[in-house]
Design an enzyme around this catalytic site. Structure first.
Site, short mmCIF file in Angstrom:
data_model
loop_
_atom_site.label_atom_id
_atom_site.label_comp_id
_atom_site.label_asym_id
_atom_site.label_seq_id
_atom_site.Cartn_x
_atom_site.Cartn_y
_atom_site.Cartn_z
N GLY A 130 -34.23 19.86 -75.92
CA GLY A 130 -34.28 20.68 -74.71
C GLY A 130 -35.40 20.21 -73.81
O GLY A 130 -35.80 19.05 -73.84
N GLU A 131 -35.90 21.12 -72.98
CA GLU A 131 -36.99 20.83 -72.04
C GLU A 131 -36.59 19.86 -70.94
O GLU A 131 -37.42 19.44 -70.14
CB GLU A 131 -38.22 20.27 -72.78
CG GLU A 131 -38.74 21.13 -73.90
CD GLU A 131 -39.83 20.46 -74.73
OE1 GLU A 131 -40.19 19.30 -74.45
OE2 GLU A 131 -40.31 21.10 -75.69
#
Length: 351
Positions: free
Chosen positions: A315-316
């Site tokens: 993610g991120e």
């Protein structure tokens, strides 16, 4: 829901430029290579040209990652390997430059902005909507007013970044429990059974996966009568951070700025963002495919093929950032490759 309309938030999404796309393919046919020999790069280059309505498309100078952070009431159901406090700790790690997305962004020439949309703390971020979202298996994620604030936050953030010179936008996610929300949003949109869209998220085992499936099932049951109304569904089983992200991507399309999608959480926002601003998905490309099963369902619904396949699930925005060099290469082909005529290369030698 009192009847919000997409036109309350978004202008019409312009069509991609068919003439620029055609011209891009024509130019690529004149470059010193066999036709089609650069594969997907040629397709991506034509797409970027159609987004900007110019050939050659402008080189990528200022890619910008915007990480939307939020906590989620559903995390209390024990659907993750991590305690909700890890959301705030991860936020701080990104802010200090120590996260995975920071390393990849530095490698590939992107910068990062963090926005605290709904972390479970008092916040001085002007875009903060509330402390965490409701537990979507038993209650709405947010009120109508909070949803409107989240959508306006996403629009404002997109405008701020584009006005600041960003020429590619990469939305990223941060928040314990968000793969549960993504599974519910994608399952509801695609009408896919909870057991099929619910993945392992943070790497959970079977004992944690079971209550996660139950949470997704109950959330989808709550949303069963809402159809594909983006306002009702996002308020019921979304979250402020995902709603803001959906609006951010939709506004980028309104402004004709390309977006690279990340994993399942971003894809969930994309599905509903495309409902908020029909046609917005034309301005998005899938950076990668995560192992989360819901991600594949969302990509198929959006009609997007990932640029890379590396089984990334951090993610991120990290997977999208890792795909960024390929998009940059697709554009640079127009700027750095010679044509048959300019290089004095006979076309017969390259057939």
């Amino acid at each position: 829901m009192m009847g919000m309309e997409s036109t309350d938030f978004f202008s019409h999404v312009p069509d991609l430029s068919a003439s620029a796309r055609a011209e891009a393919w024509k130019v690529q046919a004149q470059l010193t290579k066999p036709a089609g020999s650069l594969g997907r790069l040629e397709e991506l280059g034509a797409w970027v040209a159609s987004v900007h309505d110019i050939v050659p498309p402008p080189q990528i100078q200022k890619p910008r990652v915007v990480v939307f952070a939020g906590d989620h009431g559903i995390a209390a159901r024990g659907v993750s390997n991590f305690d909700p406090i890890v959301s705030i700790q991860t936020f701080d790690n990104i802010a200090s430059g120590g996260a995975g997305v920071c390393a990849l962004a530095r490698t590939h020439g992107a910068t990062i902005r963090l926005v605290d949309i709904s972390l479970d703390r008092e916040s001085d971020d002007p875009h903060h909507v509330r402390r965490a979202s409701g537990a979507i298996d038993v209650e709405d994620a947010m009120s109508e007013d909070e949803l409107a604030r989240a959508l306006n936050a996403g629009i404002d953030i997109a405008n701020e970044e584009i006005d600041g010179g960003a020429d590619v936008l990469i939305p990223g996610d941060l928040g314990i429990g968000n793969t549960t929300i993504a599974a519910a949003l994608i399952g509801s949109y695609t009408r896919t059974e909870p057991v099929k869209v619910t993945g392992r998220g943070s790497g959970i085992d079977d004992e944690l996966w079971k209550p996660k499936v139950a949470a997704v099932r109950d959330a989808m049951f709550r949303a069963r009568s809402l159809g594909r109304d983006p306002f009702k569904v996002l308020a019921a089983i979304g979250s402020p951070d995902i709603a803001a992200m959906a609006a951010f991507m939709a506004q980028a399309a309104v402004r004709r700025v390309p977006v690279i999608l990340d994993g399942a959480i971003v894809a969930a926002a994309a599905l509903w963002g495309n409902r908020l601003a029909p046609g917005a998905s034309n301005y998005w490309v899938a950076g990668h495919r995560s192992p989360e099963p819901a991600h594949t369902y969302a990509l198929e619904e959006l009609g997007l093929t990932p640029i890379i396949e590396m089984s990334m699930r951090l993610g991120e925005g990290s997977g999208a950032v890792e795909a960024l060099p390929h998009l940059r290469s697709a554009v640079n082909v127009f700027h750095y490759m010679a044509t048959f005529e300019s290089a004095g290369v006979g076309t017969a030698l390259c057939k």
